[in-house]
Design an enzyme around this catalytic site. Structure first.
Site, PDB file in Angstrom:
ATOM      1  CG  ASP A  90      -1.844   1.163   1.314  1.00  0.00           C
ATOM      2  OD1 ASP A  90      -2.700   1.268   0.416  1.00  0.00           O
ATOM      3  OD2 ASP A  90      -1.734   1.976   2.241  1.00  0.00           O
ATOM      4  CD  GLU A 124      -2.433   2.550  -3.408  1.00  0.00           C
ATOM      5  OE1 GLU A 124      -3.391   3.321  -3.565  1.00  0.00           O
ATOM      6  OE2 GLU A 124      -1.868   2.414  -2.308  1.00  0.00           O
TER       7      GLU A 124
END
Length: 640
Positions: free
Chosen positions: A315, A368
């Site tokens: 993330d 990401e």
């Protein structure tokens, strides 16, 4: 009850590795470990707290009294406190009471390496030793071919708390219930993988799990660790891979968490310009500290090792890469070369990926990352960060912007839908339609689609068809696959009742068949990251808002032709050039997929099961086909 016995699981070699940031199995040493020592059952505890003057284990076994069970500090300067406490058995609830040597500040902390945590809002750790017999040997020995970059990779992203809830109770399903219901659904929908939004323990539900306090404990909201293992096991037995969202970018300030752990900035960077995240009001790891890197990489390997996880989606990588991320001038300090890159974070990510792929070459790491940083999915030895894939945020943004426009205006925005192909092979891209795109007023995927009802559903089918035929792997967030009409709400179940309506079941059937198409056509996956896997037929027909292109696999004869009509106007007698090397005059191309079919909610018109190849030059090719294009539809033809 006896006091603490002197005992250690650490060798001198372990300590040397830990100090140098190279011990990547710390979960085998730090934390709480039930064992029998000299005939006595109990638990060994070990915690890293180098700024502590004293460390006590407090819990339900000593009435939470400080001093009854003081740990011993190691002599080697490692900052590790440890000891064996007899009589403390699995299920015991505990924390560490830490007195700082700096200022006599006392902190009471959950165990950073605990394998289980109390159910929030309670915050203590639980002594635990999972006992589970895995039944996924077939998957584990063959998963390399299912996780490879030249195989179908279609991901269903899931938030466990809101995927489905039980009727009147409005209770989230348990891991055990999900092992039946979710597994059956994902298998039926033909997805190849699931991705779970963070399942590591977290205190605050509205964070959706992205503010972690228990990095080594699956959240107790849905059951015990073995029950989460069962869920993973059942997915594997069904031939479905499991990806976990993993958050090494920041952590919350909660009093029981990692922040100010031993009265010092132990895990977080001491300089707030590097150690405080202005967007999420959270702390940032000190990537330059050896022991912190060892903690994080050990955590990554823990899930791959202990829980048989097949991939980690990392993330907020962009927030790690740049010192000035979400900061104004004067709020950040350049690196030693005067640049904005966070060199410590970059070195950490490189080491993370090298270590993961060295130990588990049959998994994937997925970044990401929303910027144009070069080489995110290139190997470290070629100067990259070493991820297996990267989310294609540009494709996602441009595609959603394009589709929300009324079709009459799309001819002025042809570049929005074609631009992704100018950089599609600069990384190993995954095409994401994730949870972030259906919250905070952005509206659901379906609700973004313009026009009357039939057009909105047709647009969504078209967008999914375009996505599945575009180079790259795929990701769809829960609910998108049946046209959830409301924005995602983490507190509520998906609107499964919508499946009583034909248009919604049609979208669901469409996604299911697109998954089947993706898996059955090598042209759609074998070269999904290579420019040889794509060829434009016609990208500039903006007047009609039509695109046509080839997808190509290792064998030329496996190529497929894709035609997209982005308007609600049927295009009759539309001519498309076809490559003469793959077709000959008089041959017939077989239609593999048409999003306008009745079973998907389309009209059923303009379905061309076979189209004859003509010896007429078009689009710069010697041969062509003429067909009627269905409105707001994607059509896929085999060139065999």
């Amino acid at each position: 009850m006896s006091n603490v016995y002197v005992h250690s699981l650490f060798s001198e070699f372990d300590i040397d590795l830990f100090k140098s940031g190279k011990h990547f199995r710390l979960y085998e040493k730090l934390g709480s470990h039930p064992m029998t020592l000299e005939g006595e059952k109990g638990t060994y505890f070990a915690v890293w707290a180098p700024s502590a003057k004293s460390v006590s284990v407090v819990g339900d076994f000593n009435y939470w009294l400080e001093g009854d069970h003081k740990l011993n500090v190691r002599w080697d300067g490692s900052g590790i406190w440890e000891g064996f406490i007899p009589g403390v058995m699995p299920g015991a609830i505990y924390k560490y009471k830490i007195q700082s040597s700096h200022n006599d500040v006392k902190t009471e902390k959950a165990d950073p390496f605990a394998r289980r945590a109390e159910h929030p809002p309670k915050t203590a750790s639980v002594v635990y030793a999972a006992d589970y017999k895995w039944k996924d040997k077939k998957w584990m020995t063959s998963r390399a071919k299912y996780n490879a970059l030249d195989t179908p990779f279609s991901v269903y992203e899931v938030h466990l708390g809101s995927w489905r809830k039980t009727g009147e109770e409005n209770r989230s399903l348990s891991y055990t219930e999900l092992a039946d219901e979710l597994v059956a659904y994902v298998k039926e929908m033909e997805f190849t993988h699931v991705e779970f939004m963070p399942i590591m323990e977290y205190p605050y539900d509205p964070s959706w799990g992205y503010q972690l306090t228990g990095y080594f404990a699956p959240t107790s909201r849905f059951g015990y660790p073995e029950e989460f293992m069962l869920l993973v096991d059942k997915l594997h037995q069904a031939g479905i891979g499991v990806i976990l969202d993993w958050v090494p970018s920041h952590f919350p300030e909660d009093a029981h968490g990692l922040g100010n752990f031993d009265g010092s900035h132990l895990y977080e960077h001491p300089d707030p310009r590097k150690g405080w995240h202005p967007d999420w009001k959270s702390l940032i790891f000190n990537y330059g500290r050896n022991e912190v890197r060892a903690f994080l990489i050990s955590n990554a390997l823990f899930w791959l090792d202990q829980y048989h996880i097949d991939g980690l989606r990392v993330d907020a990588v962009a927030s790690m890469l740049y010192l000035d991320y979400s900061r104004e001038d004067g709020e950040w300090e350049p690196n030693q070369f005067g640049g904005r890159e966070n060199l410590d974070a970059i070195a950490f990510l490189e080491e993370l990926n090298k270590t993961v792929y060295k130990n588990y070459p049959d998994v994937q790491t997925i970044a990401e990352e929303s910027t144009s940083y070069t080489g995110v999915s290139k190997p470290v030895f070629l100067g990259g960060l070493g991820f297996g894939m990267k989310w294609m945020m540009g494709w996602m943004h441009d595609t959603l912007e394009y589709f929300k426009k009324e079709p009459v205006y799309r001819k002025y925005h042809q570049n929005d839908i074609t631009f992704s192909m100018t950089y599609a092979f600069s990384e190993n891209f995954m095409l994401p339609l994730s949870h972030d795109e259906v919250v905070y007023g952005k509206r659901s995927l379906f609700d973004r689609m313009p026009g009357p009802e039939w057009e909105r559903f047709a647009n969504l089918r078209l967008m999914f068809g375009y996505m599945f035929t575009h180079p790259g792997t795929k990701l769809i967030f829960q609910g998108g696959e049946f046209a959830q009409s409301a924005e995602w709400n983490f507190q509520e179940s998906l609107d499964w009742h919508l499946l009583q309506y034909d248009f919604h079941t049609g979208i669901q059937e469409c996604v299911k068949d697109l998954n089947k198409l993706y898996k059955s056509q090598p042209a759609l996956y074998e070269r999904q990251f290579r420019p040889e896997g794509f060829e434009w037929i016609e990208w500039s027909d903006s007047e009609n808002s039509v695109l046509s292109y080839l997808r190509k696999g290792y064998e030329a004869e496996n190529s497929v032709l894709v035609i997209c009509n982005f308007t609600p106007v049927p295009r009759e007698n539309y001519k498309v050039g076809v490559p003469e090397t793959l077709t000959k005059a008089g041959a017939k191309l077989k239609e593999l997929f048409n999003s306008n079919e009745k079973k998907y909610g389309g009209s059923g018109d303009f379905i061309s099961k076979k189209v004859k190849v003509e010896a007429e030059a078009w689009n710069g090719r010697e041969h062509s086909i003429t067909l009627d294009l269905a409105p707001l539809a994607v059509m896929v033809f085999s060139l065999k």
